[in-house]
Design a protein around this motif. Structure first.
Motif, mmCIF file in Angstrom:
data_model
loop_
_atom_site.group_PDB
_atom_site.id
_atom_site.type_symbol
_atom_site.label_atom_id
_atom_site.label_comp_id
_atom_site.label_asym_id
_atom_site.label_seq_id
_atom_site.Cartn_x
_atom_site.Cartn_y
_atom_site.Cartn_z
ATOM 1 N N PRO A 1 10.175 -41.646 -5.920
ATOM 2 C CA PRO A 1 11.514 -41.839 -6.471
ATOM 3 C C PRO A 1 12.542 -40.796 -6.030
ATOM 4 O O PRO A 1 13.741 -41.081 -6.042
ATOM 5 C CB PRO A 1 11.273 -41.758 -7.992
ATOM 6 N N MET A 2 12.105 -39.587 -5.648
ATOM 7 C CA MET A 2 13.042 -38.531 -5.280
ATOM 8 C C MET A 2 12.993 -38.235 -3.782
ATOM 9 O O MET A 2 13.486 -37.194 -3.343
ATOM 10 C CB MET A 2 12.745 -37.252 -6.067
ATOM 11 N N SER A 3 12.423 -39.125 -3.002
ATOM 12 C CA SER A 3 12.314 -38.920 -1.559
ATOM 13 C C SER A 3 12.914 -40.106 -0.823
ATOM 14 O O SER A 3 12.918 -41.237 -1.310
ATOM 15 C CB SER A 3 10.843 -38.766 -1.136
ATOM 16 N N ASP A 4 13.418 -39.835 0.381
ATOM 17 C CA ASP A 4 13.876 -40.898 1.263
ATOM 18 C C ASP A 4 12.771 -41.350 2.207
ATOM 19 O O ASP A 4 12.844 -42.437 2.782
ATOM 20 C CB ASP A 4 15.072 -40.404 2.089
ATOM 21 N N TRP A 5 11.732 -40.508 2.367
ATOM 22 C CA TRP A 5 10.632 -40.782 3.301
ATOM 23 C C TRP A 5 9.380 -40.124 2.738
ATOM 24 O O TRP A 5 9.428 -38.959 2.332
ATOM 25 C CB TRP A 5 10.997 -40.190 4.661
ATOM 26 N N VAL A 6 8.278 -40.865 2.680
ATOM 27 C CA VAL A 6 7.007 -40.344 2.166
ATOM 28 C C VAL A 6 5.902 -40.743 3.127
ATOM 29 O O VAL A 6 5.832 -41.901 3.576
ATOM 30 C CB VAL A 6 6.687 -40.879 0.753
ATOM 31 N N ALA B 1 7.476 -36.204 12.555
ATOM 32 C CA ALA B 1 8.180 -37.359 11.985
ATOM 33 C C ALA B 1 8.957 -36.968 10.734
ATOM 34 O O ALA B 1 10.067 -37.474 10.492
ATOM 35 C CB ALA B 1 7.176 -38.466 11.669
ATOM 36 N N ALA B 2 8.393 -36.062 9.934
ATOM 37 C CA ALA B 2 9.081 -35.602 8.724
ATOM 38 C C ALA B 2 10.386 -34.895 9.080
ATOM 39 O O ALA B 2 11.411 -35.085 8.417
ATOM 40 C CB ALA B 2 8.166 -34.679 7.926
ATOM 41 N N TYR B 3 10.347 -34.066 10.123
ATOM 42 C CA TYR B 3 11.579 -33.371 10.519
ATOM 43 C C TYR B 3 12.653 -34.371 10.946
ATOM 44 O O TYR B 3 13.821 -34.271 10.543
ATOM 45 C CB TYR B 3 11.299 -32.374 11.641
ATOM 46 N N ALA B 4 12.267 -35.338 11.762
ATOM 47 C CA ALA B 4 13.229 -36.345 12.202
ATOM 48 C C ALA B 4 13.770 -37.136 11.017
ATOM 49 O O ALA B 4 14.970 -37.444 10.954
ATOM 50 C CB ALA B 4 12.583 -37.282 13.220
ATOM 51 N N ALA B 5 12.907 -37.451 10.054
ATOM 52 C CA ALA B 5 13.354 -38.183 8.870
ATOM 53 C C ALA B 5 14.337 -37.357 8.053
ATOM 54 O O ALA B 5 15.340 -37.868 7.550
ATOM 55 C CB ALA B 5 12.154 -38.581 8.013
ATOM 56 N N ALA B 6 14.064 -36.059 7.904
ATOM 57 C CA ALA B 6 14.951 -35.193 7.134
ATOM 58 C C ALA B 6 16.313 -35.039 7.804
ATOM 59 O O ALA B 6 17.322 -34.789 7.130
ATOM 60 C CB ALA B 6 14.311 -33.821 6.946
ATOM 61 N N MET B 7 16.369 -35.196 9.120
ATOM 62 C CA MET B 7 17.621 -35.056 9.855
ATOM 63 C C MET B 7 18.389 -36.362 9.967
ATOM 64 O O MET B 7 19.415 -36.430 10.657
ATOM 65 C CB MET B 7 17.333 -34.488 11.247
ATOM 66 N N HIS B 8 17.927 -37.405 9.278
ATOM 67 C CA HIS B 8 18.691 -38.658 9.230
ATOM 68 C C HIS B 8 20.046 -38.349 8.610
ATOM 69 O O HIS B 8 20.128 -37.919 7.461
ATOM 70 C CB HIS B 8 17.923 -39.701 8.418
ATOM 71 N N TYR B 9 21.124 -38.564 9.348
ATOM 72 C CA TYR B 9 22.463 -38.099 8.973
ATOM 73 C C TYR B 9 22.879 -38.576 7.589
ATOM 74 O O TYR B 9 22.678 -39.740 7.254
ATOM 75 C CB TYR B 9 23.477 -38.595 10.012
ATOM 76 N N PRO B 10 23.486 -37.686 6.792
ATOM 77 C CA PRO B 10 23.698 -36.247 6.999
ATOM 78 C C PRO B 10 22.498 -35.397 6.595
ATOM 79 O O PRO B 10 22.473 -34.198 6.834
ATOM 80 C CB PRO B 10 24.884 -35.948 6.116
#
Length: 515
Positions: A121-126, A141-150
């Protein structure tokens, strides 16, 4: 190289420099990997809400993720409130969540939980790593997901046996996600709406649209069209102060916000969605935009706000120089006992150039934001998701991200108790954070809300649940016990002297301001 070592090296190659940590037994291989690795700085937090809030503050200021290191589902659960705030702020965060070894899960040990279910519920990617060799791939993959703009919250679950198993290797960083551009026809739709509008018009700004470069373009549009510039009530980060384009801030209470917006016939949204009331109230509106207004979404939170505003300014043939540039100057300070007005004036007058403000001051700090409009240029961060206990941890993250800038934490007393352990981390890391605790002995906002939901003549039991006076909180003792020097002030003159002294020194300081 074991899985933990490969993961940490992968994150370093991606660009992670900081790991805010509160580890347990299932994370010991990751602790050892950080210990043997010079490229990522670990920072201990005594509570997971401090860890996740610090990662939020870091992401807001660095525009790239720090990692967090959390202990299974329950440890993650302790940090969820500030992950909610981070997700609402669109902050880049990578959560590294240890879990039981895969072969141990079926024994249902005491800390066994559905870690992915807790994270969701508190994540955009798991993602749950599938093996020691998959672990670094999942990290990239986690780093790329975290950098999904902004920015986005990415949560990676790490079974302990995948961390300690040998035979892994670092993975190459993924290509960074492309920032989504706004289509030309949407830009022209917004331009036509502004040009054809005969009544009041506004740009409603949020997210990256509140950075100085984007605000410059918004000011150009205002110069061309006469549009007013309004921002969301709780922006993640706003660059403001003398010489920058000034923005009006939407009021908090729903009926006030609806009244504030009622005369606008055209509203262009950039980096924000149409506002709604924070809560539902009997016979009060939830939707705040005027029902007959023309609403145009120029750019969502996840589209390029700067590019959209620049394109709109060009489509309008806007002048090169913006309108609404904030003049320097702050209100005079009135002497006497401390109150919201003279506190706000003092903070505005003394705010250093290029400071960062973490604002969770609540009701006692309401005057500080408008009074500091003409202060020296600075960044202002607010409680994006409404989950209190954010202010002190976010200040940690900002100070780590920007060690050459002074951080000022404006913190209400009640919400400060949620994450007061943050003071210990400030002391341990000698972070340049000055904290002002606004002590009014109450959850004052809830006293207001009690009447707003229709409760008449509340009794002593109801009022006792909103009071912090029995016993009185002693923030000077709390702070000194955590290793941060502290003073208590009760007058404007005392606050001026204490704040002047705190800002003149590097390292953490706390001022308990009795309001």
């Amino acid at each position: 190289m074991n899985g933990a070592e490969a993961l940490i090296e992968t994150l370093r190659q991606c660009g992670v420099e900081i790991c805010f940590a509160n580890p347990g037994t299932s994370e010991m291989q990751l602790v050892a990997a950080l210990d043997s690795h010079t490229g990522i700085r670990p920072i201990l937090g005594l509570f997971e809400g401090v860890v996740t809030g610090a990662a939020d503050g870091y992401g807001r200021m660095a525009d790239k993720p720090a990692a967090t290191l959390l202990h299974l589902g329950p440890g993650l659960g302790n940090g969820l409130a500030n992950l909610h705030n981070a997700r609402r702020a669109a902050s880049p965060v990578i959560n590294l969540i240890g879990d039981h070894a895969t072969y141990h899960l079926h024994h249902d040990a005491p800390l066994t939980s559905d870690a992915a279910g807790v994270a969701g519920p508190m994540s955009d990617w798991v993602c749950t790593a599938r093996s020691s060799r998959d672990l670094p791939q999942a990290g990239a993959a986690a780093y790329a997901a975290a950098m999904h703009y902004p920015g986005a919250v990415a949560s990676l679950i790490i079974p302990a046996d995948h961390a300690w198993t040998e035979g892994s290797a670092a993975a190459a960083p993924h290509p960074m996600p492309v920032v989504p551009a706004v289509p030309v026809d949407i830009v022209m739709q917004a331009a036509d709406a502004l040009k054809s509008a005969t009544g009041a018009k506004a740009l409603f700004l949020g997210g990256r649209a509140l950075r100085a470069d984007a605000l410059h373009q918004a000011g150009r549009i205002a110069a061309a069209t006469g549009a007013r510039l309004i921002c969301e009530t709780f922006p993640a980060r706003m660059e403001r102060g003398a010489g920058r384009v000034a923005v009006e801030r939407l009021p908090y209470f729903g009926e006030q916000a609806a009244d504030y917006l009622k005369d606008f016939e055209t509203i262009i949204f950039v980096g924000a969605e149409p506002p709604v009331s924070f809560f539902a109230y009997p016979e009060k509106p939830s939707w705040l935009s005027p029902p007959d207004a023309q609403l145009v979404r120029l750019a969502s939170k996840r589209e390029d706000s700067l590019g959209a505003l620049t394109a709109l300014a060009e489509a309008l043939n806007a002048p090169a120089e913006p309108a609404l540039v904030q003049a320097p100057g702050t209100p005079p300070v009135m002497d006497g006992p401390l109150n919201a007005m003279n506190l706000g004036a003092i903070v505005a007058a003394l705010l250093p150039d290029n400071a960062i403000v973490s604002d969770e001051a609540a009701t006692a700090g309401l005057a500080t934001f408008p009074m500091s409009a003409g202060a020296a240029p600075h960044d202002w961060m607010t409680l994006t998701g409404g989950a209190i206990g954010q202010g002190l941890p976010v200040a940690i993250g900002a100070a780590v991200a920007c060690p050459d800038r002074k951080v000022l934490a404006l913190q209400a007393d009640g919400s400060g108790m949620y994450t007061c352990q943050a003071l210990w981390t400030m002391a341990r890391e000698q972070l340049d954070v000055t904290t002002i605790i606004l002590n009014n002995g109450s959850y004052a906002i809830l006293n207001i809300e009690l009447s707003r939901v229709g409760v008449q003549n509340p009794g002593p039991k109801a009022l006792s649940m909103l009071s912090l006076r029995d016993p009185v909180l002693d923030w000077v003792s709390i702070s000194q016990g955590m290793g941060v020097p502290a003073v208590r002030v009760t007058t404007a003159a005392e606050l001026t002297d204490a704040l002047t002294d705190a800002l003149a020194h590097k390292g953490p300081r706390l001022i308990e301001a009795i309001i």
